[in-house]
Design a protein around this motif. Structure first.
Motif, PDB file in Angstrom:
ATOM      1  N   ALA A 150       0.513  -1.047  -0.190  1.00 49.82           N
ATOM      2  CA  ALA A 150       0.418  -0.099   0.274  1.00 49.82           C
ATOM      3  C   ALA A 150       0.825   1.026  -0.031  1.00 49.82           C
ATOM      4  N   PRO A 151       0.184   2.154  -0.157  1.00 45.24           N
ATOM      5  CA  PRO A 151       1.091   3.528  -0.130  1.00 45.24           C
ATOM      6  C   PRO A 151       1.714   3.833   1.031  1.00 45.24           C
ATOM      7  N   ILE A 152       2.325   4.022   1.159  1.00 37.39           N
ATOM      8  CA  ILE A 152       2.683   5.475   2.635  1.00 37.39           C
ATOM      9  C   ILE A 152       2.584   7.082   2.821  1.00 37.39           C
ATOM     10  N   LEU A 153       1.572   6.811   3.556  1.00 36.90           N
ATOM     11  CA  LEU A 153       0.942   8.119   3.964  1.00 36.90           C
ATOM     12  C   LEU A 153       1.878   8.685   5.164  1.00 36.90           C
ATOM     13  N   LYS A 154       2.441   9.918   4.375  1.00 42.43           N
ATOM     14  CA  LYS A 154       3.240  11.320   4.630  1.00 42.43           C
ATOM     15  C   LYS A 154       2.176  12.270   6.114  1.00 42.43           C
TER      16      LYS A 154
ATOM     17  N   ARG B 115       2.506   4.972   8.436  1.00 42.98           N
ATOM     18  CA  ARG B 115       0.567   4.768   8.237  1.00 42.98           C
ATOM     19  C   ARG B 115       0.296   4.091   6.271  1.00 42.98           C
ATOM     20  N   LEU B 116      -0.892   3.877   6.516  1.00 47.33           N
ATOM     21  CA  LEU B 116      -0.525   3.069   4.452  1.00 47.33           C
ATOM     22  C   LEU B 116      -1.534   3.756   4.061  1.00 47.33           C
ATOM     23  N   GLY B 117      -1.744   3.765   2.552  1.00 45.29           N
ATOM     24  CA  GLY B 117      -3.488   4.269   2.077  1.00 45.29           C
ATOM     25  C   GLY B 117      -3.746   2.982   1.282  1.00 45.29           C
ATOM     26  N   ALA B 118      -4.992   3.331   0.595  1.00 48.34           N
ATOM     27  CA  ALA B 118      -5.613   2.276   0.737  1.00 48.34           C
ATOM     28  C   ALA B 118      -5.007   1.165  -0.570  1.00 48.34           C
TER      29      ALA B 118
END
Lengths: 266, 114
Positions: free
Chosen positions: A51-55, B89-92
């Motif tokens: 999953a994309p790492i959120l910043k 934190r990981l997205g969708a």
């Protein structure tokens, strides 16, 4: 023993029968898997997705109005990568292992003039600067100095590398053949003992993308293998080589740098 | 990298949820979560703890055994032995019967402005 181990291996191995039982039968009983001992993952192997790492918003702010630069200290604390909001060098990459190799790069010369700068790699939107291994401590001051030098150089619209540098870069086909030969004759025979292998993924300009397979994939020592073995072998065979990037999915989410670029830079 | 003592995970489910509780996988072994709260149904948040007490080679969140699981956001807080905890934190992402989610991330390197 890790705590999850007892959860996975719930049952105790059967106790060996005393004396009368022949040794072979005792071993067989001890290794009996017919009880409720779990077997690792009965399912078919699945693909691992990332999953994309959120910043956080705070990480996206604070850009300089002129040229936006962020710095990220790399693992091991020896190198720092500078991420810019614009390409530094397009179409090619440039590796300068020492000041003597930087004659055709005005930008690298500026950076080498800063005490303790040891190597410079320029690729796409990034510059990765390693400092002398005898220098320790945090990067704050040195990174500011380097960032200021990069910004000043680019604002004045001075060249990153000379035309002569670009003209001396070997053709992609030459790079591909040379790297493949080094992989086949030097690297893979050496790491085969560890059940590992390196594959040439692609060549773009003078940037080489490789994949680590077998025992190398996910191995904790893969970074050392890459830097001390593969990099040196490639660069010895082809001095004009630029960046060497690992595209391996180590299933640990550490594949490089491009997964972790701040939003807007990807 | 020090030993990973425990990690806490929070998963917010999107449109498609699943009924069964998820499991986590360390180095190929599937393990139950502890301290489970919430659920993985549509719109719910699932929270739980895992206790590796070991050095993860791979750490995965197992996808569902049937159907698809839309994950809106995943938050993982790691507690390495002897070090400060950190959060990623990981997205969708959508998991199905053929996929697992990588949930092993080393401490993010500090990024600062110049």
């Amino acid at each position: 023993m890790p705590s999850w181990f007892s959860k996975v291996f719930k049952s105790e191995p059967a106790k060996p029968e005393p004396v009368q039982v022949p040794v072979r039968e005792v071993r067989s009983a001890g290794l009996d898997l017919s009880g409720d001992r779990p077997v690792p993952e009965p399912h078919a192997p699945r693909k691992v997705v990332h999953a994309p790492i959120l910043k956080d918003a705070a990480e996206q702010s604070g850009w300089s109005p002129e040229i936006r630069i962020k710095a990220r200290v790399e693992k091991g604390n020896r190198a720092c990568t500078f991420l810019l909001d614009r390409p530094v060098l397009e179409g090619h990459s440039a590796w300068f292992p020492h000041v003597g190799a930087a004659a055709e790069s005005p930008l690298a010369q500026v950076l080498f003039a800063i005490p303790s700068v040891d190597t410079v790699l320029i690729h796409g939107y990034t510059l990765t600067v390693a400092r002398n291994p005898t220098v320790f401590g945090d990067w704050d001051q040195l990174a500011k100095e380097i960032g200021s030098a990069i910004r000043g150089h680019l604002i004045e619209d001075r060249p990153v590398v000379t035309q002569a540098f670009v003209a001396a870069i070997p053709p992609e086909e030459t790079i591909r053949q040379t790297i493949q030969r080094v992989i086949d004759t030097e690297i893979n025979p050496g790491i085969a003992a560890h059940s590992g292998a390196i594959r040439l993924d692609r060549v773009e300009g003078n940037t080489v993308y490789i994949e680590m397979m077998g025992g190398c994939q996910g191995c904790a020592a893969s970074d050392v293998t890459l830097r001390q073995g593969v990099h040196e072998a490639f660069r010895s065979a082809l001095p004009g080589l630029g960046a060497i990037l690992d595209v391996t999915d180590h299933a640990a989410g550490t594949n490089p740098f491009y997964n972790q670029l701040p939003a807007g830079m990807r | 990298m020090p030993r990973l003592d425990t990690f806490q995970i929070s998963v917010k489910t999107g449109a498609r949820g699943v009924d069964a509780l998820p499991r986590w996988i360390i180095n190929g072994f599937s393990v139950d979560f502890e301290d489970v709260r919430g659920s993985t149904r549509s719109g719910d948040t699932f929270e739980a703890t895992g206790s590796p007490g070991s050095f993860p080679h791979t750490l995965l969140l197992r996808g569902p055994d049937e159907g698809a699981w839309d994950i809106e956001e995943t938050r993982i807080t790691y507690y390495p032995n002897g070090e400060e905890p950190y959060t990623v934190r990981l997205g969708a992402v959508t998991l199905d019967t053929e996929s697992d989610l990588n949930i092993w991330y080393e401490r993010p390197q500090a990024v600062f402005d110049l």
